[in-house]
Scaffold this active site. Sequence first.
Site, short mmCIF file in Angstrom:
data_model
loop_
_atom_site.label_atom_id
_atom_site.label_comp_id
_atom_site.label_asym_id
_atom_site.label_seq_id
_atom_site.Cartn_x
_atom_site.Cartn_y
_atom_site.Cartn_z
N GLU A 149 0.88 -1.17 0.00
CA GLU A 149 0.00 0.00 0.00
C GLU A 149 0.91 1.21 0.00
O GLU A 149 1.41 1.63 1.04
CB GLU A 149 -0.91 -0.01 1.24
N CYS A 199 -2.10 9.60 2.49
CA CYS A 199 -1.67 8.96 1.23
C CYS A 199 -2.58 9.31 0.08
O CYS A 199 -2.13 9.43 -1.06
CB CYS A 199 -1.58 7.46 1.41
P1 NAD Z 1 8.11 4.76 5.04
O1 NAD Z 1 8.11 3.97 3.78
O2 NAD Z 1 9.28 5.63 5.33
O3 NAD Z 1 7.94 3.83 6.33
C1 NAD Z 1 6.92 2.85 6.44
C2 NAD Z 1 7.39 1.71 7.32
O4 NAD Z 1 8.56 1.15 6.76
C3 NAD Z 1 7.76 2.09 8.75
O5 NAD Z 1 7.21 1.12 9.63
C4 NAD Z 1 9.27 2.03 8.78
O6 NAD Z 1 9.74 1.58 10.03
C5 NAD Z 1 9.59 1.01 7.72
N1 NAD Z 1 10.88 1.22 7.04
C6 NAD Z 1 11.50 2.38 6.79
N2 NAD Z 1 12.65 2.17 6.10
C7 NAD Z 1 12.74 0.82 5.92
C8 NAD Z 1 13.68 -0.05 5.26
N3 NAD Z 1 14.76 0.42 4.67
N4 NAD Z 1 13.43 -1.39 5.27
C9 NAD Z 1 12.32 -1.89 5.86
N5 NAD Z 1 11.42 -1.10 6.48
C10 NAD Z 1 11.60 0.23 6.50
O7 NAD Z 1 6.76 5.59 4.98
P2 NAD Z 1 6.30 6.72 5.96
O8 NAD Z 1 7.16 7.94 5.79
O9 NAD Z 1 6.12 6.19 7.33
O10 NAD Z 1 4.83 7.04 5.39
C11 NAD Z 1 4.60 7.89 4.33
C12 NAD Z 1 4.41 7.15 3.04
O11 NAD Z 1 3.44 6.14 3.19
C13 NAD Z 1 3.87 8.04 1.93
O12 NAD Z 1 4.51 7.72 0.72
C14 NAD Z 1 2.41 7.68 1.86
O13 NAD Z 1 1.78 7.93 0.63
C15 NAD Z 1 2.46 6.23 2.16
N6 NAD Z 1 1.18 5.78 2.67
C16 NAD Z 1 0.44 4.93 1.90
C17 NAD Z 1 -0.81 4.54 2.34
C18 NAD Z 1 -1.67 3.60 1.55
O14 NAD Z 1 -2.65 3.12 2.11
N7 NAD Z 1 -1.37 3.32 0.30
C19 NAD Z 1 -1.27 4.99 3.57
C20 NAD Z 1 -0.48 5.84 4.32
C21 NAD Z 1 0.75 6.23 3.87
#
Ligand code: NAD
Length: 467
Positions: A211, A245
């Site tokens: 997602e 998002c």
């Molecule tokens: P992110 O990708 O930085 O982090 C998400 C998760 O990934 C966190 O739990 C984090 O601990 C983990 N993570 C971070 N780096 C990692 C790595 N190298 N390896 C494994 N795990 C890792 O996202 P964010 O900044 O927390 O959230 C914002 C993003 O999420 C935006 O792009 C937004 O559009 C998206 N988002 C999507 C939805 C959806 O339903 N499609 C909903 C909310 C947010």
Amino acid sequence: MPDINALFDAQRRAFAQQPFPSLAERKRRLRQLKRLILDNETAIADALNADFGSRAFYETRFIEVLPSVANINHNLSALRRWMKPKRRLLHWLYQPASGAIWAQPLGVVGIMVPWNYSLLLATGPLVSALAAGNRCMIKLSELTPQFGAVFAQLVADYFSPDEVTVINGEVEVAQAFSALPFDHLVFTGSTAVGRHIMSAAAANLTPVTLELGGKSPAFIDRSIPVAEAARRLVFAKCTNAGQTCVAPDYVLCPTDHIDDFVAAYLAEVRRQYGAQPTASADYSAIINARQHQRLTGYLKQAQQAGAQLHWPDTAPDLDDTDAKLPPVVLTSVDPDSPVMQDEIFGPLLPVLPCDSAEAAIDFINQRPRPLSLYVFGYDRALKTHFQQRTHSGSLVFNDALIQVAQDNLPFGGVGASGMGHYHDREGFERLSKMKPILSKGRISTLKLAYPPYNRWIHRLIQWLLLR
Ligand code: NAD
């Protein structure tokens, strides 16, 4: 670092002992989650408020608590139906036999949660996973430590650790988590991290639901009063200060309506949040200084490149990272500038000139497939055009954001915005093995067609081929 391998093994063992939880047991788990949320709503909202610096209380109630509980209620009422095997007719050649699709729990499901709607995006996949009869491990974002601590404790209080468990920790923990051999991994987060998750999961052949994010466009057609479209966009863009998002990322607007759009949008911002939106308790803050700087960096860069910024109030001090960032509209923006390349994820709204649905479709199709696409216009032909000629996770006409809260619609991206759906029956099926089952009894007429093949069998095949 928490011993995630031990937690995973404990869940695996518990699942092996109870590989097919009954309807009653699954409902008990769902009701338990509902109780967890309702009994502790204030503690959850307070923790999120602390993590954000300021998170509007009613926003947490309306956008996180309410859809989480509504999702549980929907699953509780539909689960018996979803769990029923679905009969399938089999070819007469193989009769007598019966066929069915049977939903089987997968085992242990991993759920990775971003910071922007921590509760909603933890419970959304969790509800589908529990309804499907799975055990779950949840990794929360390191950017919401207060919520992380509160939610981990609550889950420990309401569930046994081999049923549902929460892991907190920095990126190394997230990396180790994504490398566990889950039976399914649901990741919500950025497209960039989504690539890492998919490659970590590939090592175990763990199926993933991603997602992700991206730039969700809003197109305004001439067939709707521009002020009406502007009013409907404010709520979608300003909720959680744009850190959503599916927030409209930018607007494509007829050139001669841009001034009216900006005026109507800012007037609606002032109506909803007051003359000074940052003073409103209903308007949330940017999660941290780094995100604040990223957003103001776009503004400074766009301004230098000739864009105009339109504020609802006097322009704020962009270097004050402690302050809330007010909603702002950008016009005369270069479509190749950074604010039009990256997902904005904040209250900045670029408005670009676009004079036809045709031009909008071309513009959208030249970019990665968005998570949502919003089309504002009352002309019926728009529906067919956009349905057939664009791809997006969801397509919404004359509103924005509310598709996420629909219990009867699946949710998920396409292409760069993700893969797979959750919510509703699609979520239940995504986290089940939808196992085809074929049963024969004592009689097997197919024996007549076993080798050695004779001319009757050839004739039968010939007849079947030419039908
Ligand atoms: P992110 O990708 O930085 O982090 C998400 C998760 O990934 C966190 O739990 C984090 O601990 C983990 N993570 C971070 N780096 C990692 C790595 N190298 N390896 C494994 N795990 C890792 O996202 P964010 O900044 O927390 O959230 C914002 C993003 O999420 C935006 O792009 C937004 O559009 C998206 N988002 C999507 C939805 C959806 O339903 N499609 C909903 C909310 C947010």
